[in-house]
Design a protein around this motif. Structure first.
Motif, PDB file in Angstrom:
ATOM      1  N   GLU A  89      27.965 -27.738 -25.973  1.00  0.00           N
ATOM      2  CA  GLU A  89      29.111 -28.625 -26.249  1.00  0.00           C
ATOM      3  C   GLU A  89      30.148 -28.418 -25.170  1.00  0.00           C
ATOM      4  OE1 GLU A  89      30.588 -27.662 -30.087  1.00  0.00           O
ATOM      5  OE2 GLU A  89      28.793 -28.397 -31.101  1.00  0.00           O
ATOM      6  N   GLU A  90      30.408 -29.450 -24.397  1.00  0.00           N
ATOM      7  CA  GLU A  90      31.436 -29.412 -23.360  1.00  0.00           C
ATOM      8  C   GLU A  90      31.331 -28.132 -22.507  1.00  0.00           C
ATOM      9  OE1 GLU A  90      33.278 -31.991 -22.810  1.00  0.00           O
ATOM     10  OE2 GLU A  90      32.951 -33.154 -24.648  1.00  0.00           O
ATOM     11  N   ASP A  91      32.087 -27.082 -22.882  1.00  0.00           N
ATOM     12  CA  ASP A  91      32.062 -25.858 -22.070  1.00  0.00           C
ATOM     13  C   ASP A  91      31.516 -24.672 -22.857  1.00  0.00           C
ATOM     14  OD1 ASP A  91      34.117 -25.560 -23.825  1.00  0.00           O
ATOM     15  OD2 ASP A  91      35.607 -24.894 -22.358  1.00  0.00           O
ATOM     16  N   ARG A  92      30.665 -24.927 -23.819  1.00  0.00           N
ATOM     17  CA  ARG A  92      30.145 -23.836 -24.654  1.00  0.00           C
ATOM     18  C   ARG A  92      28.646 -23.940 -24.850  1.00  0.00           C
ATOM     19  NH1 ARG A  92      35.258 -23.883 -26.324  1.00  0.00           N
ATOM     20  NH2 ARG A  92      36.140 -21.895 -27.008  1.00  0.00           N
ATOM     21  N   LEU A  93      27.995 -22.784 -24.776  1.00  0.00           N
ATOM     22  CA  LEU A  93      26.574 -22.676 -25.122  1.00  0.00           C
ATOM     23  C   LEU A  93      26.474 -21.881 -26.406  1.00  0.00           C
ATOM     24  CD1 LEU A  93      25.021 -21.353 -21.774  1.00  0.00           C
ATOM     25  CD2 LEU A  93      25.289 -23.711 -22.479  1.00  0.00           C
ATOM     26  N   MET A  94      25.783 -22.437 -27.373  1.00  0.00           N
ATOM     27  CA  MET A  94      25.586 -21.702 -28.620  1.00  0.00           C
ATOM     28  C   MET A  94      24.195 -21.080 -28.618  1.00  0.00           C
ATOM     29  SD  MET A  94      28.410 -23.131 -29.323  1.00  0.00           S
ATOM     30  CE  MET A  94      28.353 -24.880 -29.578  1.00  0.00           C
ATOM     31  N   THR A  95      24.138 -19.797 -28.903  1.00  0.00           N
ATOM     32  CA  THR A  95      22.858 -19.090 -29.003  1.00  0.00           C
ATOM     33  C   THR A  95      22.816 -18.405 -30.377  1.00  0.00           C
ATOM     34  OG1 THR A  95      23.449 -16.892 -28.204  1.00  0.00           O
ATOM     35  CG2 THR A  95      23.158 -18.582 -26.516  1.00  0.00           C
ATOM     36  N   PRO A  96      21.688 -17.861 -30.804  1.00  0.00           N
ATOM     37  CA  PRO A  96      21.608 -17.335 -32.164  1.00  0.00           C
ATOM     38  C   PRO A  96      22.603 -16.227 -32.474  1.00  0.00           C
ATOM     39  CG  PRO A  96      19.422 -17.555 -31.221  1.00  0.00           C
ATOM     40  CD  PRO A  96      20.391 -17.838 -30.120  1.00  0.00           C
ATOM     41  N   ARG A  97      22.968 -15.438 -31.458  1.00  0.00           N
ATOM     42  CA  ARG A  97      23.832 -14.305 -31.768  1.00  0.00           C
ATOM     43  C   ARG A  97      25.117 -14.295 -30.944  1.00  0.00           C
ATOM     44  NH1 ARG A  97      18.578 -12.849 -32.056  1.00  0.00           N
ATOM     45  NH2 ARG A  97      18.559 -12.764 -29.796  1.00  0.00           N
TER      46      ARG A  97
ATOM     47  N   CYS B  40      28.156 -16.940 -28.475  1.00  0.00           N
ATOM     48  CA  CYS B  40      28.528 -18.194 -27.796  1.00  0.00           C
ATOM     49  C   CYS B  40      29.038 -17.835 -26.400  1.00  0.00           C
ATOM     50  CB  CYS B  40      29.613 -18.845 -28.653  1.00  0.00           C
ATOM     51  SG  CYS B  40      30.537 -20.107 -27.807  1.00  0.00           S
ATOM     52  N   ILE B  41      28.665 -18.643 -25.415  1.00  0.00           N
ATOM     53  CA  ILE B  41      29.178 -18.428 -24.057  1.00  0.00           C
ATOM     54  C   ILE B  41      30.096 -19.587 -23.705  1.00  0.00           C
ATOM     55  CG2 ILE B  41      28.609 -18.198 -21.612  1.00  0.00           C
ATOM     56  CD1 ILE B  41      25.965 -17.036 -22.349  1.00  0.00           C
ATOM     57  N   LYS B  42      31.310 -19.258 -23.294  1.00  0.00           N
ATOM     58  CA  LYS B  42      32.231 -20.274 -22.801  1.00  0.00           C
ATOM     59  C   LYS B  42      32.151 -20.237 -21.269  1.00  0.00           C
ATOM     60  CE  LYS B  42      36.998 -21.752 -23.653  1.00  0.00           C
ATOM     61  NZ  LYS B  42      37.665 -21.924 -22.399  1.00  0.00           N
ATOM     62  N   ALA B  43      31.936 -21.390 -20.652  1.00  0.00           N
ATOM     63  CA  ALA B  43      31.756 -21.415 -19.190  1.00  0.00           C
ATOM     64  C   ALA B  43      32.392 -22.667 -18.607  1.00  0.00           C
ATOM     65  CB  ALA B  43      30.265 -21.379 -18.858  1.00  0.00           C
ATOM     66  N   ARG B  44      33.058 -22.490 -17.455  1.00  0.00           N
ATOM     67  CA  ARG B  44      33.628 -23.676 -16.785  1.00  0.00           C
ATOM     68  C   ARG B  44      32.531 -24.581 -16.254  1.00  0.00           C
ATOM     69  NH1 ARG B  44      37.647 -21.439 -13.379  1.00  0.00           N
ATOM     70  NH2 ARG B  44      36.940 -22.666 -11.608  1.00  0.00           N
ATOM     71  N   HIS B  45      31.435 -23.966 -15.822  1.00  0.00           N
ATOM     72  CA  HIS B  45      30.311 -24.724 -15.262  1.00  0.00           C
ATOM     73  C   HIS B  45      29.032 -24.324 -15.985  1.00  0.00           C
ATOM     74  CE1 HIS B  45      32.955 -25.797 -11.929  1.00  0.00           C
ATOM     75  NE2 HIS B  45      33.279 -24.520 -11.880  1.00  0.00           N
ATOM     76  N   ILE B  46      28.217 -25.319 -16.306  1.00  0.00           N
ATOM     77  CA  ILE B  46      26.955 -25.040 -17.001  1.00  0.00           C
ATOM     78  C   ILE B  46      25.816 -25.678 -16.211  1.00  0.00           C
ATOM     79  CG2 ILE B  46      25.617 -25.502 -19.099  1.00  0.00           C
ATOM     80  CD1 ILE B  46      28.288 -25.431 -20.647  1.00  0.00           C
ATOM     81  N   VAL B  47      24.820 -24.861 -15.875  1.00  0.00           N
ATOM     82  CA  VAL B  47      23.676 -25.331 -15.083  1.00  0.00           C
ATOM     83  C   VAL B  47      22.432 -25.346 -15.967  1.00  0.00           C
ATOM     84  CG1 VAL B  47      22.189 -24.859 -13.094  1.00  0.00           C
ATOM     85  CG2 VAL B  47      24.641 -24.395 -12.949  1.00  0.00           C
ATOM     86  N   PHE B  48      21.765 -26.481 -16.039  1.00  0.00           N
ATOM     87  CA  PHE B  48      20.491 -26.586 -16.745  1.00  0.00           C
ATOM     88  C   PHE B  48      19.377 -26.385 -15.709  1.00  0.00           C
ATOM     89  CE2 PHE B  48      21.610 -28.334 -20.954  1.00  0.00           C
ATOM     90  CZ  PHE B  48      22.961 -28.584 -20.752  1.00  0.00           C
ATOM     91  N   ALA B  49      18.808 -25.198 -15.708  1.00  0.00           N
ATOM     92  CA  ALA B  49      17.709 -24.896 -14.779  1.00  0.00           C
ATOM     93  C   ALA B  49      16.514 -24.427 -15.609  1.00  0.00           C
ATOM     94  CB  ALA B  49      18.143 -23.832 -13.774  1.00  0.00           C
TER      95      ALA B  49
END
Ligand code: FES
Length: 477
Positions: A193-201, A203-212
């Motif tokens: 979501e926007e600047d957040r990655l949700m994982t099971p345990r 959350c990472i807040k990031a200015r930039h998110i790369v889908f690799a």
């Protein structure tokens, strides 16, 4: 079926993410593209974390044939025709610079990864077409020339030779490169979501998110599922076969590839669209070729790889979607994942650092709105065909007819289900509707997996997810 790379190199395990985290850049995917991107970002002073659903290099990076080259089949005449000279040159330069960047990085960091400089050859039966391709590639500044002699046991009129290309051991490279990076393994991203990655345990807040992560797993935005399909290919590693002194691929459909690693010869081929395995026999056909061309050789490993294919043959590297200016993507590497990983890492490092990349335009993911409609329509047609199969094909096969050690679609209490029968006769049922978008899965007898013809998701014989875009298992009780 482990590749020679995973048999000969172990990468130390990392802990999963537990708790929340804030970084400048988060990279989804711990394969070659993700690790290289994270490495270049970190070298540029960016605080970066990598999240990986499995282990580092547990996807396609361990199944590659690990060639580093700007020679991507017979593409340069086509690129000149479809893109024009300027963008064709961008593609050529980006890839040739990636070859040099690997060599420089490995030299500078003294990475022990079996790097060897080799010529790359694309061989074929049409000498004139090969000569024209060599001229086209040379006109774009590539180290290309026509070669009359092709020292492999396949009938060929000649080849296009690129000098100064390279081959290496991808896992030894990644083991070294990932050492100084923050990597969370066994940390699947469930939501972005926007600047957040949700994982099971956590959350990472990031200015930039790369889908690799090989195939982008979000359907929207980006609609990558509508403009990518996946293909499989198969490899044997042979002992007692000759040194071929180069890296060879066929410029024609249904051809074979060759390269050595140490004393072994890697023989590749039998490409097909994922989910269209037919009756299988891919490894057997490679074995027949090995026996014919290299009598006395002995197979020491066999494995397969899966690649994401774009309609125009050019990867998607750049902004994920106009509505998400801080998301980036690297996918659609065709069969050239090693070289394109370096191209991606370089472009994405520049973009995230606010620098203009001279190569961004030719790889821009939004280019296809106008450029590749015919190819997209053809791919879409395949997807529709897959969906239609699900609804209209009936089966009369019963589970009793499936032999032990095999799988297939059967009628079970009036419904179509997938069944795999263990060697001891116990039956494992799966839902044959792909959890991604509902296409009917097909049994792949060579890999003993359930594969989706639409966008290439795969599940093991027990229904556990192997690779997306699907995100769920398909096992039934
Ligand atoms: Fe998209 Fe199966 S991968 S429907």
């Amino acid at each position: 079926m482990e590749s020679i790379w995973s048999q000969s190199c172990t990468i130390p395990q990392r802990q999963p993410l537990t708790g929340d985290l804030e970084v400048e850049a988060a990279v989804i995917g711990g394969g070659m593209a993700g690790i290289l991107t994270a490495f270049l970002l970190q070298e540029a002073g960016c605080q970066v974390a990598v999240v990986e659903a499995g282990r580092i290099a547990s996807g396609q990076s361990r199944n590659t044939t690990a060639k580093i080259t700007a020679q991507h089949g017979m593409i340069y005449q086509k690129l000149l025709r479809t893109l024009g000279a300027e963008e064709a040159r961008q593609y050529a330069r980006a890839n040739q610079e990636a070859v040099q960047a690997y060599k420089a990085l490995i030299r500078e960091k003294q990475i022990p990864c079996d790097l060897e400089e080799r010529c790359a050859y694309v061989y074929g039966s049409d000498a004139q077409a090969l000569q024209e391709e060599a001229q086209a590639a040379a006109s774009l500044g590539l180290p290309a020339e026509y070669a009359h002699h092709v020292p492999i046991p396949v009938p060929a009129a000649g080849a296009v030779r690129f000098t100064g290309q390279a081959q290496f051991h991808p896992l030894k490279f990644l083991r070294h490169l990932s050492q100084g990076l923050t990597v969370y393994e066994h940390t699947p991203v469930q939501q972005v979501e926007e600047d957040r990655l949700m994982t099971p345990r956590g959350c990472i807040k990031a200015r930039h998110i790369v889908f690799a992560c090989h195939f982008p797993f979000l359907n929207v935005p980006g609609l990558y599922f509508a403009r990518l399909h996946q293909e499989r290919s198969y490899v044997l590693a042979l002992e007692g076969a000759p040194q071929v002194e180069g890296m060879y691929i066929s410029g024609e459909a249904g051809g074979w590839s060759f390269r050595n690693w140490g004393d072994l010869l890697l023989l590749g081929g039998e490409n097909h669209r994922t989910g269209e395995s037919g009756k299988g026999g891919r490894y057997e056909r490679l074995r027949q070729k090995a026996a014919e061309w290299f009598p006395g050789s002995r197979e020491v490993a066999c494995w397969s790889a899966q690649d994401c294919i774009t309609p125009d043959g050019i990867p998607y590297i750049g902004r994920y979607a106009a509505s998400r200016p801080n998301w980036y993507v690297a996918t659609g590497f065709q069969k050239w994942g090693m070289t394109t990983s370096m191209v991606s890492a370089t472009i994405l490092r520049d973009m995230i650092g606010g620098k203009e990349s001279p190569y961004a335009r030719v790889f821009a993911p939004d280019r296809l709105e106008t450029a590749a409609i015919p190819g997209m329509a053809a791919d879409g047609g395949k997807a529709v065909k897959g969906l239609a199969k699900r609804f209209f094909q009936m089966t009369t096969q019963a589970a009793e007819e499936i032999p032990p050690g095999e799988g297939g679609i059967v009628l079970w209490e009036g419904e179509k289900v997938g069944v795999y029968k263990d060697k001891d006769g116990s039956v494992h049922k799966v839902d044959i509707r792909c959890p991604h978008l509902g296409c009917q899965l097909e049994w792949n007898p060579d890999e003993q997996s359930w594969d989706c013809p639409c966008h290439g998701s795969r599940f093991d014989r027990y229904g556990r997810l192997i690779s997306g875009p699907a995100q769920e298992d398909i096992a039934l009780d």
